[in-house]
Design a protein around this motif. Structure first.
Motif, PDB file in Angstrom:
ATOM      1  N   VAL A 161       0.850  -1.198   0.000  1.00 29.69           N
ATOM      2  CA  VAL A 161       0.000   0.000   0.000  1.00 29.69           C
ATOM      3  C   VAL A 161       0.877   1.236   0.000  1.00 29.69           C
ATOM      4  O   VAL A 161       1.864   1.314   0.735  1.00 29.69           O
ATOM      5  N   ASN A 162       0.504   2.215  -0.825  1.00 29.56           N
ATOM      6  CA  ASN A 162       1.221   3.482  -0.872  1.00 29.56           C
ATOM      7  C   ASN A 162       0.229   4.614  -0.620  1.00 29.56           C
ATOM      8  O   ASN A 162      -0.848   4.662  -1.225  1.00 29.56           O
ATOM      9  N   PHE A 163       0.597   5.512   0.288  1.00 31.14           N
ATOM     10  CA  PHE A 163      -0.263   6.646   0.642  1.00 31.14           C
ATOM     11  C   PHE A 163       0.566   7.922   0.549  1.00 31.14           C
ATOM     12  O   PHE A 163       1.112   8.402   1.533  1.00 31.14           O
ATOM     13  N   PRO A 164       0.710   8.472  -0.656  1.00 29.65           N
ATOM     14  CA  PRO A 164       1.578   9.642  -0.832  1.00 29.65           C
ATOM     15  C   PRO A 164       0.991  10.881  -0.177  1.00 29.65           C
ATOM     16  O   PRO A 164      -0.224  11.087  -0.182  1.00 29.65           O
ATOM     17  N   ARG A 165       1.854  11.699   0.386  1.00 31.39           N
ATOM     18  CA  ARG A 165       1.448  12.964   0.998  1.00 31.39           C
ATOM     19  C   ARG A 165       1.978  14.085   0.103  1.00 31.39           C
ATOM     20  O   ARG A 165       3.103  14.554   0.270  1.00 31.39           O
ATOM     21  N   GLN A 166       1.154  14.484  -0.850  1.00 29.17           N
ATOM     22  CA  GLN A 166       1.560  15.474  -1.831  1.00 29.17           C
ATOM     23  C   GLN A 166       1.086  16.862  -1.424  1.00 29.17           C
ATOM     24  O   GLN A 166       0.214  17.011  -0.564  1.00 29.17           O
ATOM     25  N   SER A 167       1.657  17.858  -2.069  1.00 24.70           N
ATOM     26  CA  SER A 167       1.325  19.238  -1.748  1.00 24.70           C
ATOM     27  C   SER A 167       1.082  20.013  -3.037  1.00 24.70           C
ATOM     28  O   SER A 167       1.554  19.629  -4.112  1.00 24.70           O
ATOM     29  N   VAL A 168       0.324  21.093  -2.922  1.00 23.85           N
ATOM     30  CA  VAL A 168      -0.087  21.920  -4.071  1.00 23.85           C
ATOM     31  C   VAL A 168      -0.804  21.034  -5.094  1.00 23.85           C
ATOM     32  O   VAL A 168      -0.499  21.022  -6.275  1.00 23.85           O
ATOM     33  N   THR A 169      -1.751  20.242  -4.607  1.00 22.10           N
ATOM     34  CA  THR A 169      -2.545  19.376  -5.482  1.00 22.10           C
ATOM     35  C   THR A 169      -4.033  19.703  -5.338  1.00 22.10           C
ATOM     36  O   THR A 169      -4.888  18.822  -5.375  1.00 22.10           O
ATOM     37  N   ASP A 170      -4.336  20.982  -5.151  1.00 22.34           N
ATOM     38  CA  ASP A 170      -5.708  21.449  -5.039  1.00 22.34           C
ATOM     39  C   ASP A 170      -6.430  20.710  -3.909  1.00 22.34           C
ATOM     40  O   ASP A 170      -5.929  20.596  -2.812  1.00 22.34           O
ATOM     41  N   ALA A 171      -7.608  20.156  -4.221  1.00 23.54           N
ATOM     42  CA  ALA A 171      -8.424  19.513  -3.191  1.00 23.54           C
ATOM     43  C   ALA A 171      -7.775  18.253  -2.643  1.00 23.54           C
ATOM     44  O   ALA A 171      -8.139  17.791  -1.557  1.00 23.54           O
ATOM     45  N   ASN A 172      -6.812  17.673  -3.371  1.00 23.42           N
ATOM     46  CA  ASN A 172      -6.153  16.462  -2.884  1.00 23.42           C
ATOM     47  C   ASN A 172      -5.186  16.726  -1.749  1.00 23.42           C
ATOM     48  O   ASN A 172      -4.627  15.789  -1.180  1.00 23.42           O
ATOM     49  N   ASP A 173      -4.961  17.987  -1.399  1.00 21.76           N
ATOM     50  CA  ASP A 173      -4.257  18.279  -0.158  1.00 21.76           C
ATOM     51  C   ASP A 173      -5.122  17.915   1.049  1.00 21.76           C
ATOM     52  O   ASP A 173      -4.600  17.690   2.141  1.00 21.76           O
ATOM     53  N   ILE A 174      -6.441  17.845   0.844  1.00 17.15           N
ATOM     54  CA  ILE A 174      -7.366  17.595   1.940  1.00 17.15           C
ATOM     55  C   ILE A 174      -7.869  16.161   1.952  1.00 17.15           C
ATOM     56  O   ILE A 174      -8.010  15.532   3.005  1.00 17.15           O
ATOM     57  N   VAL A 175      -8.159  15.600   0.791  1.00 18.45           N
ATOM     58  CA  VAL A 175      -8.590  14.206   0.669  1.00 18.45           C
ATOM     59  C   VAL A 175      -7.535  13.472  -0.142  1.00 18.45           C
ATOM     60  O   VAL A 175      -7.396  13.698  -1.348  1.00 18.45           O
ATOM     61  N   ARG A 176      -6.767  12.595   0.522  1.00 18.35           N
ATOM     62  CA  ARG A 176      -5.648  11.917  -0.119  1.00 18.35           C
ATOM     63  C   ARG A 176      -6.011  10.465  -0.429  1.00 18.35           C
ATOM     64  O   ARG A 176      -6.505   9.754   0.434  1.00 18.35           O
ATOM     65  N   PRO A 177      -5.742  10.005  -1.628  1.00 17.33           N
ATOM     66  CA  PRO A 177      -6.040   8.609  -1.970  1.00 17.33           C
ATOM     67  C   PRO A 177      -4.870   7.684  -1.660  1.00 17.33           C
ATOM     68  O   PRO A 177      -3.722   8.113  -1.556  1.00 17.33           O
ATOM     69  N   PHE A 178      -5.165   6.385  -1.529  1.00 15.87           N
ATOM     70  CA  PHE A 178      -4.121   5.375  -1.363  1.00 15.87           C
ATOM     71  C   PHE A 178      -4.175   4.420  -2.548  1.00 15.87           C
ATOM     72  O   PHE A 178      -5.177   4.318  -3.254  1.00 15.87           O
ATOM     73  N   THR A 179      -3.068   3.708  -2.784  1.00 14.24           N
ATOM     74  CA  THR A 179      -2.991   2.755  -3.881  1.00 14.24           C
ATOM     75  C   THR A 179      -2.529   1.402  -3.357  1.00 14.24           C
ATOM     76  O   THR A 179      -1.855   1.311  -2.327  1.00 14.24           O
ATOM     77  N   LEU A 180      -2.895   0.336  -4.076  1.00 17.01           N
ATOM     78  CA  LEU A 180      -2.510  -1.029  -3.729  1.00 17.01           C
ATOM     79  C   LEU A 180      -1.848  -1.667  -4.938  1.00 17.01           C
ATOM     80  O   LEU A 180      -2.372  -1.587  -6.050  1.00 17.01           O
TER      81      LEU A 180
END
Length: 886
Positions: A161-180
């Motif tokens: 599982v990967n859960f990146p913590r990205q920045s300057v990604t508009d609304a994805n700064d608040i709701v972050r997705p994970f991948t498998l």
């Protein structure tokens, strides 16, 4: 990066130093054996004294031992999947061993995923019995991770599982997705207590990497303190669970039963050498299990507050009104000479502010004394308010007015996210059939609130309207008639779904060496997706000239609220669809060494048609300590409603410039100009094979290889236009699309394959008066594009820099913009009430490119080390500390 240091460190260390020597020398021992009702030994049983934090797990012979238990009477809890848990009061004498054996009886109902490990419809007591790789992480393991954020806990426990913590990604700064397993967030199916969890309303149009263009499940809307265990199925399972299960399945099992009230509190912050201390985080969570006759109601709550972090360097191009800038060292990012009064850094790169309030409830009530039938219900609500920032708007930018922001401004997202869920049903045992009839509902709502911004096309006025409208003449009928604003409500996204399902299961004797577990079921699901327009000032084009119109005659100021133009009435929509699915699953031991599982599923969607999928899984155990397993399956994922109907004009940073890009549905004329076609489902073939090896009772090793082939993959295609593709920009202008510089749309225009290996190893050894648990886990996954649609017909033969339906950014997002390697090495020492944990986490290198650029940037691998986390417990009092470092 720095350290995150708990405010409870001092009390914990002092308490531990004072008690460690006594714990090692005092107390007694509880040992014994755990069997089933026939007297057969049960392995992997969890035996705990929760008030002391003491725990043990039985070996293959059912034996366990709890050391350094203080003299007195203690409540011992015994648990194993598929069996009724026990609570037994045991008396311990000082310095003497106490013998306590346990006998567990099977659950009366054995069909639901809440009672068995996900990955099989048959009744299993441990993941090791399955033909596919499944990781089961207990509540105790979750509590050891030093964080309560559910997605982060899942990433630390499962390297796949990967859960990146990205920045300057508009609304994805608040709701972050994970991948498998290196695939997209919407290619992993998430269940809660076995019922499908709804996805977020947010479309990931701005994050880098695999999440681009997807809508996944917001795991952080589920309070971590309410979770009993996490089950991760690392294998394709569309034939068993339906659409989205291409990469695998995550099942979240919520805590249930009667238990004493608890309250946990944690606080910490980052202490850094090169940046101001920041990121202060406070988390408070608690719950209680209330007995209701034969049943129970678990009620949970959690509140988390996290301050911003910022790792941006000062900006050497930031000048004040006199044109004076600071002198910055390009190697260290430090200010060598401060020459103006402007605050630095003016950008934000890091976590935003976040406030989460979450609740959850879990109810079960047996209807008969034997427990052969029951009513169940569960659900929750969460609210999140967070912030994220865009890029700095300089004072002389066409997106600014010096009258509003004399020095420029940093626009801010401050959305309000609400999430609702509820499920319930009846389980019963009728004429030998286990029956589960119920339903689930979920809704996610994302409100776009913006602060510290403006709509430059409305002019430099906040009180009196001064925008002239399309004709450029103030006072005419086409004037917008509203002044500018510094904050906006930019609209709402809302996604909901409800499911009604029936499952039946029983063991049938058909002449094979063992009975065949037969599971059949059907489900009806309705999904809806809605876009609501923002307030007028957030999307209107006021027609005001830009502040540089003297230098560039006729240059109009950009329309819409800066950083995120509001959803306009033409973007607004409301769509829904229905789905019917039916499945059958057969599983049996064909011999004492061979287990076979075959499943088939038919699904029919109202908007794109039908699909039939199947799966065959085999488990072969030639010896007691070696298991070979393999599976082949077909899968699919229906195009998301958000992928079919999302519409918005987004400000992108392309080729070093801020430009307006239209993210439009495939039926939009601008999209069809570049060959957009109706979306169809993704289809997949999943091959996997591996082994589990147990050379000794205290060592277990697993290795699993997987190959996933996906055809007609759905993602956001290239940006046609922008600042670097002048050919597409001219085509848009010539066809009347003058308010946008480029267009993007979703496409099925590529096929991919993913190859990878997952490896785990667990070792438990005695260490003095305690035990030492060592866990190593690693995951490798590599994506490759195998087919790519060519350029749209309108661009073929032109001088465009694009070469296919994807640009470099999109290709890297698939193939390279995530770490191929993920690995963790964890050591935990336990001695009664004394615990310590250390962990090293490795993230491999990856490559990236900013939109509009043709250069590929590579970033090397990194290792993060978590400092020891100590826990001391006495009765209901807890003191703990965790100091992750990086």
């Amino acid at each position: 990066m720095g350290k995150r240091i708990s405010l409870l460190t001092c009390c914990a260390v002092l308490a531990l130093l004072g008690s460690t020597s006594r714990l090692a020398a005092q107390g007694g021992v509880i040992r014994g054996r755990v069997t089933d009702s026939t007297g057969a030994a049960l392995g992997r049983v969890s035996v705990t004294i929760e008030a002391l934090g003491a725990r043990a797990t039985t070996d293959d012979h059912g034996n366990y031992e709890l050391r350094s238990v203080p003299a007195g009477s203690h409540t011992v809890r015994v648990r194993l999947l598929g069996y009724v848990p026990l609570l037994v009061r045991v008396s311990v004498a000082e310095g003497q061993p106490t013998r306590q054996d346990f006998s567990l009886r099977t659950q009366p109902i054995a069909l639901a995923p809440i009672d068995v490990v996900v990955g099989s419809r048959a009744h299993h007591t441990a993941s090791e019995e399955l033909a596919v790789p499944v990781d089961v992480f207990t509540r105790e393991e979750m509590q050891q991770q030093g964080t309560t954020e559910t997605s982060q806990v899942l990433q630390q426990l499962a390297p796949s599982v990967n859960f990146p913590r990205q920045s300057v990604t508009d609304a994805n700064d608040i709701v972050r997705p994970f991948t498998l397993r290196g695939l997209s967030p919407d290619q992993t199916l998430v269940l809660v207590n076995g019922w499908r969890r709804h996805q977020t309303a947010l479309v990931n149009t701005f994050p880098y990497g695999m999440a681009f263009g997807s809508s996944g499940v917001d795991m952080n809307a589920i309070p971590g303190g309410a979770i009993e265990r996490l089950e991760v199925l690392r294998d394709g399972a569309s034939a068993q669970y339906g659409s989205d299960a291409i990469a695998g399945v995550v099942n979240v099992v919520m805590r249930e039963g009667k238990f004493s009230p608890y309250l946990n509190a944690d606080a910490g912050r980052y202490v850094t050498q090169d940046y101001p201390d920041d990121g202060t985080t406070v988390d408070v969570n608690g719950g209680v299990g209330i007995g209701l006759g034969r049943g129970s109601l678990g009620v949970f709550g959690e509140f988390q507050h996290r301050d911003k972090t910022n790792r941006a360097w000062p900006d050497s191009t930031l000048v004040d009104a006199n044109g004076v800038n600071d002198v910055i060292d390009p190697n260290t990012g430090q200010i060598i000479q401060k020459r103006n009064a402007l605050s630095q850094p003016n950008y934000h790169w890091g976590d935003g502010l976040e406030k989460d309030a979450m609740t959850f409830a879990n109810f079960r009530m047996p209807l008969t004394a034997s427990g052969s039938s029951e009513v169940y219900a569960f659900g929750g609500y969460s609210n999140r308010v967070g912030t994220g920032n865009g890029f700095w708007r300089y004072a002389n930018s066409t997106r600014n007015w010096p009258e509003l922001y004399p020095q420029g401004f940093l626009p801010e997202f401050r959305p309000n996210v609400n999430d609702y869920s509820a499920a319930g049903g009846v389980r019963a045992n009728v004429s030998g059939w286990s029956i589960d009839l119920g339903g689930a509902w979920g809704l996610n709502r994302f409100d776009y609130n913006l602060r510290n911004t403006n709509n430059a096309s409305l002019g430099p006025c906040l009180d009196t309207p001064c925008a002239p409208g399309a004709d450029g003449i103030l006072g005419n009928a086409d004037d917008p008639g509203i002044p500018n604003q510094l904050s906006f409500y930019a609209g709402r996204l809302q996604r909901s779904e409800y499911t009604i399902g029936l499952t039946l299961a029983r063991a049938v004797t058909v002449g094979l060496p063992s009975p065949v577990n037969v599971a059949v079921g059907a489900a009806f699901r309705r999904e809806s997706y809605r876009i609501e327009a923002g307030e007028k000032a957030s999307w209107i084009n006021g027609g005001h000239l830009a502040q540089d119109s003297v230098a560039v005659p006729g240059d109009l100021a950009p329309a819409g609220s800066s950083v995120f133009a509001g959803f306009s009435p033409t973007d607004a929509s409301d769509h829904s669809r229905t789905n019917f699915g039916a499945y059958a699953d057969l599983e049996s031991n064909l011999s004492s060494q061979l287990l076979a599982d075959v499943a088939g599923r038919f699904e029919d969607y109202s908007d794109f048609g039908s699909r039939l999928t199947g799966k065959l899984a085999l488990r072969f155990q030639p010896t007691k300590r070696v298991v070979l397993r393999g599976a082949v399956s077909t899968g699919f994922r229906a195009p998301g409603l958000s992928q079919s109907y999302f519409s918005h004009t987004t400000t992108n940073f392309t080729g070093g410039q801020l430009v307006e890009i239209g993210n439009f549905p495939v039926d939009n004329p601008a999209s069809q100009l570049f060959g957009a076609k109706p979306l169809k489902e993704e289809t997949s073939i999943n091959l996997s094979g591996g082994l589990a090896f147990t050379p000794t009772n205290n060592l277990n090793v697993t290795v699993d290889y997987f190959h996933i082939k996906i055809n007609n993959r759905i993602l956001l295609g290239a940006t046609f236009g922008g600042d670097v593709d002048s050919v597409s920009k001219r085509i848009l202008r010539d066809n009347g699309f003058t308010t946008i510089s480029g267009v993007q749309f979703f496409t099925n225009g590529l096929d991919t394959k993913t190859d990878g290996v997952d490896m785990t190893a667990n070792l438990r050894v005695p260490a003095g008066a305690g035990t030492l648990d060592l866990t190593a886990a690693a995951s490798y996954a590599r994506n490759k594009i195998t087919r790519l649609d060519p350029l749209p017909a309108i661009l073929q033969g032109t001088q465009t820099q694009l070469t296919s339906i994807l640009d470099l950014t999109g290709s890297l997002a698939i193939e390279k913009e995530r770490p191929d390697w993920r690995g963790t090495l964890t050591g935990q020492y336990t001695n009664g009430r004394f615990h310590s944990l250390g962990r090293a986490s490795y993230y491999g290198g990856f490559s990236s490119s900013e939109p509009g650029f043709t250069d590929e940037e590579h970033y090397g691998g990194k290792t993060l080390v978590d400092a020891t986390r100590w826990t001391c417990q006495s009765g209901r009092e807890t003191c703990s500390t965790s100091t992750p470092t990086g």
